[in-house]
Design an enzyme around this catalytic site. Structure first.
Site, short mmCIF file in Angstrom:
data_model
loop_
_atom_site.label_atom_id
_atom_site.label_comp_id
_atom_site.label_asym_id
_atom_site.label_seq_id
_atom_site.Cartn_x
_atom_site.Cartn_y
_atom_site.Cartn_z
N LYS A 80 5.62 0.15 17.28
CA LYS A 80 6.08 0.24 15.89
C LYS A 80 7.36 1.06 15.88
CE LYS A 80 4.57 -1.02 11.77
NZ LYS A 80 3.90 -2.27 11.42
N GLY A 179 -3.50 -6.38 -6.01
CA GLY A 179 -2.15 -6.69 -5.52
C GLY A 179 -1.98 -8.17 -5.27
N VAL A 180 -1.18 -8.81 -6.15
CA VAL A 180 -0.96 -10.26 -5.98
C VAL A 180 0.51 -10.51 -5.63
CG1 VAL A 180 -2.96 -11.09 -7.24
CG2 VAL A 180 -0.89 -10.52 -8.51
N GLY A 181 0.96 -9.83 -4.58
CA GLY A 181 2.31 -10.05 -4.07
C GLY A 181 2.30 -11.23 -3.12
N VAL A 183 1.01 -11.85 -0.06
CA VAL A 183 -0.27 -12.27 0.52
C VAL A 183 -1.31 -12.51 -0.57
CG1 VAL A 183 -2.11 -11.71 2.16
CG2 VAL A 183 0.22 -10.95 2.62
P1 NAD Z 1 3.91 -7.28 -1.38
O1 NAD Z 1 4.76 -6.09 -1.57
O2 NAD Z 1 4.50 -8.65 -1.50
O3 NAD Z 1 2.66 -7.24 -2.38
C1 NAD Z 1 1.98 -6.06 -2.72
C2 NAD Z 1 1.65 -6.16 -4.20
O4 NAD Z 1 0.84 -5.05 -4.55
C3 NAD Z 1 2.88 -6.11 -5.09
O5 NAD Z 1 2.84 -7.20 -6.00
C4 NAD Z 1 2.77 -4.76 -5.79
O6 NAD Z 1 3.30 -4.79 -7.10
C5 NAD Z 1 1.27 -4.56 -5.79
N1 NAD Z 1 0.84 -3.16 -5.92
C6 NAD Z 1 1.41 -2.04 -5.41
N2 NAD Z 1 0.70 -0.96 -5.74
C7 NAD Z 1 -0.35 -1.40 -6.48
C8 NAD Z 1 -1.44 -0.76 -7.13
N3 NAD Z 1 -1.60 0.56 -7.09
N4 NAD Z 1 -2.33 -1.52 -7.79
C9 NAD Z 1 -2.18 -2.86 -7.85
N5 NAD Z 1 -1.17 -3.54 -7.28
C10 NAD Z 1 -0.26 -2.80 -6.59
O7 NAD Z 1 3.22 -7.10 0.06
P2 NAD Z 1 2.49 -8.21 0.92
O8 NAD Z 1 3.42 -8.75 1.93
O9 NAD Z 1 1.75 -9.15 0.01
O10 NAD Z 1 1.44 -7.31 1.71
C11 NAD Z 1 0.30 -6.77 1.06
C12 NAD Z 1 -0.43 -5.83 2.01
O11 NAD Z 1 -0.82 -6.56 3.18
C13 NAD Z 1 0.41 -4.65 2.54
O12 NAD Z 1 -0.44 -3.55 2.71
C14 NAD Z 1 0.91 -5.14 3.89
O13 NAD Z 1 1.17 -4.05 4.76
C15 NAD Z 1 -0.28 -5.95 4.36
N6 NAD Z 1 0.07 -6.99 5.32
C16 NAD Z 1 0.95 -7.96 4.98
C17 NAD Z 1 1.26 -8.97 5.89
C18 NAD Z 1 2.21 -10.08 5.53
O14 NAD Z 1 2.22 -11.13 6.23
N7 NAD Z 1 3.00 -9.97 4.47
C19 NAD Z 1 0.66 -8.97 7.16
C20 NAD Z 1 -0.27 -7.96 7.48
C21 NAD Z 1 -0.55 -6.98 6.55
#
Ligand code: NAD
Length: 345
Positions: A80, A179-181, A183
């Site tokens: 990392k 969290g509906v970002g 993933v």
């Molecule tokens: P993202 O930033 O697209 O989505 C995260 C969402 O969570 C956002 O919409 C944000 O507004 C919301 N959020 C933040 N704080 C919050 C809270 N307190 N309550 C409710 N919602 C909240 O991130 P992502 O790429 O979707 O990843 C999500 C998680 O999965 C992260 O922890 C990331 O490290 C992990 N992850 C992602 C991937 C990937 O392929 N993107 C792979 C492995 C792990």
């Protein structure tokens, strides 16, 4: 600052502190283990309050990558990188190119990729200085691993449901997604298509509203998601969400989501187990992303083959949960042990 007796130090093979005066780069790369292959892990850019916080993060995250890749059966080790900077204010092309030179100096022992605070554009700048970068959407891949991560979480969740509720179908089960970002939204759509009823939350009320309408889901505030009357809780926002207090509030009987480092402390895994809440270890469930990023490093990118590899997460979760039940141990502990066995074997 202590290194070799740092609480998160776990026989890391190499820790490199990099500095570039002109661009202001201050970075740390931690290579935890390269026994299975080069150490792949994302680059996090974050305004850490102290160098010690940055070191703690990079030590913990690099070890997590070793375990994640071992259990995903990838020919990769764990590493990392962190840059101590505010990605919105301090990040510059010069800084990223200096980071590229630091990565290059390790001769391929460490391969970088996107993480929070860094994106595809940053990886292109790093790529000007080193070939040891993944996640650029090479070879026909999109560059966005989140649909693969979501599908892996879906597979893990189905396995956990089978173990906890003794059923294969998700029809009628209630799932809360925090969290509906990237993933979380993909996961929500996949669960909806499988007949699950959804309770969704996000601090971004606009994107939440759109998804709630699209899927006919229920929406709750970020503060009350833990109290939702659901069968499954899927943390897909940030790490350290499972505190002792949150664990005691949960109504769900399965926890399975995408967020990294969901357990605020290792003891929480025991507390979930004591409450008969089945926890699918985060780094096993969310390995779809690294599986896809690894595939992008090779000339022939085959999306179907990547999906088939992601679906093997089901078997890994099955193995962990079966062993956890047989030995009456919590699944997090069993996953760590299985990863260590794979590393040594
Ligand atoms: P993202 O930033 O697209 O989505 C995260 C969402 O969570 C956002 O919409 C944000 O507004 C919301 N959020 C933040 N704080 C919050 C809270 N307190 N309550 C409710 N919602 C909240 O991130 P992502 O790429 O979707 O990843 C999500 C998680 O999965 C992260 O922890 C990331 O490290 C992990 N992850 C992602 C991937 C990937 O392929 N993107 C792979 C492995 C792990």
């Amino acid at each position: 600052m202590r290194v070799f007796d740092h609480p998160e130090f776990d026989h890391h093979q190499q820790i490199v502190f990099g500095c570039d005066e002109t661009s202001g780069l201050r970075a740390i790369i931690a290579i935890h283990d390269t026994r299975r292959g080069p150490a792949l892990g994302g680059l996090r850019i974050y305004p850490y309050a102290s160098e010690d916080d940055a070191l703690t993060d990079v030590l913990r995250l690099s070890r997590g990558m070793t375990y994640k890749s071992a259990l995903a059966d990838l020919p990769l080790g764990g590493g990392k990188a962190v840059i101590i900077a505010d990605p919105r204010r301090d990040k510059t092309p010069d800084m990223l190119r200096a980071m590229g030179r630091l990565v290059e100096s390790l001769g391929g022992r460490y391969i970088t990729a996107e993480d929070s605070g860094s994106g595809e554009e940053d990886m292109r700048l790093i790529r000007q200085e080193t070939l040891h970068v993944s996640g650029l959407g090479q070879g026909g891949a999109s560059g966005d691993p989140s649909p693969f991560t979501a599908h892996g979480v879906f597979c893990a969740l189905k396995s956990a449901v089978r173990h906890r509720f003794g059923r294969d179908e998700l029809e009628g089960l209630r799932v809360a997604i925090q969290g509906v970002g990237h993933v979380g939204a993909h996961l929500a759509r996949e669960l909806h298509a499988a007949g699950a009823d959804l309770v969704l939350t996000d601090v971004d009320r606009d994107s939440l509203g759109i998804l709630v309408e699209e899927l006919g889901a229920q929406s709750v505030t970020p503060e009350t998601i833990f109290d939702a009357e659901v069968d499954i809780f899927a943390p897909c926002a940030m790490g350290a969400v499972l505190t002792p207090e949150v664990t005691d509030r949960l109504k769900a009987k399965v926890v399975c989501g995408a967020a990294n480092n969901q357990l605020a402390t290792p003891e929480v895994a025991g507390r979930l187990h004591a409450r008969d809440i089945l926890y699918a270890p985060d780094y096993v469930a969310n390995a779809g992303g690294v599986i896809e990023v690894e595939a992008q490093r090779h000339d022939r990118y085959d999306r179907d083959a990547v999906m088939r590899h992601v679906e093997r997460i089901t078997a890994t979760v099955d193995e962990i949960l079966t062993r956890a039940r047989r030995e009456d141990r919590n699944p997090a502990e069993v996953a760590d042990q299985l990863a260590r066995e794979r590393l040594e074997g």
